[in-house]
Design a protein around this motif. Structure first.
Motif, PDB file in Angstrom:
ATOM      1  N   ALA A 154       1.060  -1.155  -0.061  1.00  6.74           N
ATOM      2  CA  ALA A 154      -0.076   0.055  -0.146  1.00  6.74           C
ATOM      3  C   ALA A 154       0.877   1.214  -0.035  1.00  6.74           C
ATOM      4  N   PRO A 155       1.130   1.958  -1.203  1.00  9.66           N
ATOM      5  CA  PRO A 155       2.162   2.926  -1.187  1.00  9.66           C
ATOM      6  C   PRO A 155       1.427   4.301  -0.838  1.00  9.66           C
ATOM      7  N   ALA A 156       2.429   5.305  -0.252  1.00  8.68           N
ATOM      8  CA  ALA A 156       1.958   6.547  -0.013  1.00  8.68           C
ATOM      9  C   ALA A 156       3.262   7.710  -0.364  1.00  8.68           C
ATOM     10  N   PHE A 157       2.860   8.602  -0.698  1.00  2.12           N
ATOM     11  CA  PHE A 157       4.006   9.688  -0.870  1.00  2.12           C
ATOM     12  C   PHE A 157       4.068  10.903  -0.227  1.00  2.12           C
ATOM     13  N   ALA A 158       5.035  11.419   0.267  1.00  3.17           N
ATOM     14  CA  ALA A 158       5.156  12.631   0.938  1.00  3.17           C
ATOM     15  C   ALA A 158       6.386  12.931   0.797  1.00  3.17           C
ATOM     16  N   ASP A 159       6.890  14.550   1.164  1.00  2.00           N
ATOM     17  CA  ASP A 159       8.203  14.890   1.212  1.00  2.00           C
ATOM     18  C   ASP A 159       8.437  14.668   2.837  1.00  2.00           C
TER      19      ASP A 159
ATOM     20  N   ILE B  69       5.507   2.509   2.306  1.00  2.00           N
ATOM     21  CA  ILE B  69       4.724   1.463   1.775  1.00  2.00           C
ATOM     22  C   ILE B  69       4.334   0.528   2.869  1.00  2.00           C
ATOM     23  N   GLY B  70       3.024   0.352   2.835  1.00  2.00           N
ATOM     24  CA  GLY B  70       2.530  -0.284   4.139  1.00  2.00           C
ATOM     25  C   GLY B  70       2.387  -1.883   3.496  1.00  2.00           C
TER      26      GLY B  70
ATOM     27  N   ASN C 164      -1.721  -6.208  10.766  1.00  2.00           N
ATOM     28  CA  ASN C 164      -1.777  -6.702   9.366  1.00  2.00           C
ATOM     29  C   ASN C 164      -2.195  -5.777   8.580  1.00  2.00           C
ATOM     30  N   ASN C 165      -1.731  -5.603   7.299  1.00  2.00           N
ATOM     31  CA  ASN C 165      -2.171  -4.931   5.964  1.00  2.00           C
ATOM     32  C   ASN C 165      -2.396  -3.393   6.662  1.00  2.00           C
ATOM     33  N   ALA C 166      -1.002  -2.922   7.076  1.00  2.00           N
ATOM     34  CA  ALA C 166      -0.749  -1.562   7.107  1.00  2.00           C
ATOM     35  C   ALA C 166      -1.343  -0.615   5.912  1.00  2.00           C
ATOM     36  N   ALA C 167      -2.166   0.313   5.903  1.00  2.00           N
ATOM     37  CA  ALA C 167      -2.264   1.119   4.964  1.00  2.00           C
ATOM     38  C   ALA C 167      -2.230   2.714   5.030  1.00  2.00           C
ATOM     39  N   PRO C 168      -0.969   3.259   4.573  1.00  2.00           N
ATOM     40  CA  PRO C 168      -0.891   4.580   5.162  1.00  2.00           C
ATOM     41  C   PRO C 168      -1.416   5.439   4.193  1.00  2.00           C
TER      42      PRO C 168
END
Length: 541
Positions: free
Chosen positions: A284-289, A300-301, A338-342
């Protein structure tokens, strides 16, 4: 709820007074300079955060002391700590869904704060939770139907560049459904259900279309449990797409189209910056500076409940993602089972990004990221038609070691031209206002963005704004810069310069192109440039 809000506000006020007192006493006794640079920065950033939350200004004498002692005038520092907030310090306290929570944030009701959409495991349902107040509080959740199969993973992207956020939802079967914002239009064959969030239209399948809207992700599948994330990863002004799946890998689709007409092209091998990355399962990808260096990092979760921190060690335009470990991995202690979703959003109003996590059981976690000092904290950026010209206005909340802003213009949202450079404040703890008048805007849609440059030559690009000029363009555009009258003549014509009383001061015939006239002989005041039935008001300062 009112008691909770009052308590949180009082707690912030107490923290502000305590930190201010501690800082002033340390400076007066000389102990402040004995602290490590890291500790000094942490103390200063903590005070700034509390002052923003309370809407209070920092004492000028204290700000001057920070400048004198080099705290504020140092280069941006990296993220220092990630702290979980619970109880009354967590605005998501008590909020959950039945299972597989995947949060996403956007202003869905037009009230200038972030609302939350939460995907979950049961078929055809997501939750919408509205925010209000300061500090942020979340109201009761409302469940409503979307035809997105199971394990909905929502995210937002203005795919048609019309100024509102459209909803894209990853599904159990690996496809991406689109729910465009249509302002309450309903009754189409693709909208079989009604919902409490009536401004969105609902697709029964990822390939379904409504008039004026076609899903740009139709036909894309990534196995099972698609988890999409949009980000401008190559710094070209448009949004690209990364999709995690149940196998633990990340697929990359580069936007090879334009702002208003995106085309997502699969990138493989070395063209995918996550080629070879495998987090086990349920990526589970997420993006930030995250580290405040002006480019996008990735978090990535994973299916085991942990987070993988990939720092961008390349550039904003050519990212290289490097897995962090040991002390460099500030997320290493986080494990939600389980299943981290950032996902990232600003929950506490301190202008930096905070971390919100979902998990397999439907819980929602809030982590505050502290210690990030961004070169520029943006406040606003807008464009507005002014006659035949476009006025750009932007503001910053704070600046550190900034050099200038390069105004960039495009007529297609892809090819950009530098049209002006505006000097920045350099170092500032207070809001700064800037503006620029683009007198030579084109007919049709004009796109604008700001390239912010620092003294150390690092750069960052603002969001893109666009405007369609209304009405026929005049045959000329006029603006004033210093003592000079700047003209863009679109066709040969005779132009006159008049004062506020209508007296003609100067008249002449001008050829097509850019012209410049000296106004130093005229006093400050209001003037008019007239030609071919059109007059433009100008002001000489």
């Amino acid at each position: 709820m009112q008691t909770t809000v009052h308590f949180a506000t009082q707690q912030t006020r107490n923290n502000y007074v305590k930190t201010m007192t501690r800082l002033e006493r340390a400076i007066a006794t000389g102990r402040f300079l004995a602290l490590s640079l890291r500790k000094r920065r942490q103390l200063w950033q903590r005070l700034l955060r509390y002052s923003r939350q309370l809407g209070r200004a920092i004492k000028p004498s204290l700000a001057a002391a920070m400048l004198t002692m080099g705290v504020f005038m140092t280069a941006p520092v990296n993220a220092q700590t990630v702290v979980q907030r619970t109880g009354v310090d967590n605005p998501l306290n008590g909020k959950s869904v039945p299972g597989e929570s995947k949060p996403a944030f956007a202003d869905l009701d037009g009230d200038a704060d972030v609302d939350m959409m939460v995907g979950q495991s049961y078929a055809n349902n997501v939750y919408f939770i509205r925010t209000s107040g300061a500090p942020v509080t979340f109201g009761a959740g409302s469940q409503f139907s979307f035809e997105v199969l199971e394990n909905a993973s929502p995210t937002f992207f203005d795919y048609d560049n019309d100024g509102d956020m459209d909803l894209f939802t990853g599904t159990f079967n690996g496809a991406i459904a689109m729910n465009p914002y249509v302002g309450g239009v309903a009754g189409t064959t693709c909208n079989p259900k009604n919902s409490s969030l009536s401004a969105y239209s609902y697709y029964s399948t990822p390939t379904c279309t409504i008039t004026g809207h076609t899903n740009p992700l139709a036909g894309i599948t990534v196995g099972n449990n698609a988890t999409p994330a949009f980000v401008d990863i190559d710094n070209d002004g448009d949004m690209d797409l990364f999709i995690g799946n149940s196998l633990g890998v990340i697929t990359y689709y580069k936007n090879t189209g334009t702002l208003g007409s995106p085309v997502f092209s699969l990138q493989s091998g070395a063209s995918n910056p996550f080629n070879g990355v495998d987090v086990g399962n349920y990526a589970a990808p997420a993006f930030a500076d995250i580290d405040g260096d002006g480019d996008k990092d990735a978090l990535i979760g994973a299916g085991d409940g942990t987070l993988k921190y990939y720092k961008n060690t390349g550039t904003a335009a050519a990212p290289v993602f490097t897995l962090q470990s040991g002390a460099a991995d500030i997320f290493s202690t986080i494990d939600v089972g389980n299943n981290a979703a950032p996902t990232f959003t600003d929950l506490d109003g301190d202008t930096d990004r905070d971390l919100v996590l979902g998990d397999q059981n439907g819980n929602l976690y809030y982590y505050e990221i502290t210690g990030v000092l961004l070169p520029v904290v943006w406040k606003e950026f807008s464009v507005q038609q002014q006659g035949s010209a476009v006025r750009l206005q932007w503001a910053t909340q704070q600046e550190q070691q900034t050099k200038d802003f390069v105004v960039q213009h495009s007529t297609d949202g892809t090819n950009w031209t530098n049209i002006a450079t505006v000097k920045s404040a350099g170092n500032s703890l207070t809001a700064k206002q800037y503006q620029y008048l683009h007198a030579t805007a084109a007919a049709g849609i004009n796109y604008y963005r700001l390239l912010q440059r620092d003294l150390d030559n690092t750069t960052a690009t603002s969001v893109v704004r666009n405007i369609r000029l209304q009405g026929a363009l005049a045959g000329f555009a006029a603006s004033v810069q210093g003592n000079q009258l700047l003209l863009q003549v679109r066709e040969p014509m005779e132009l006159s310069l008049l004062n506020a009383q209508g007296v003609i001061l100067r008249k002449g015939r001008f050829a097509t192109g850019y012209q410049q006239l000296d106004l130093s002989q005229y006093p400050a005041g209001v003037y008019f440039v007239h030609g071919k039935g059109h007059s433009t008001r100008i002001v000489r300062q």
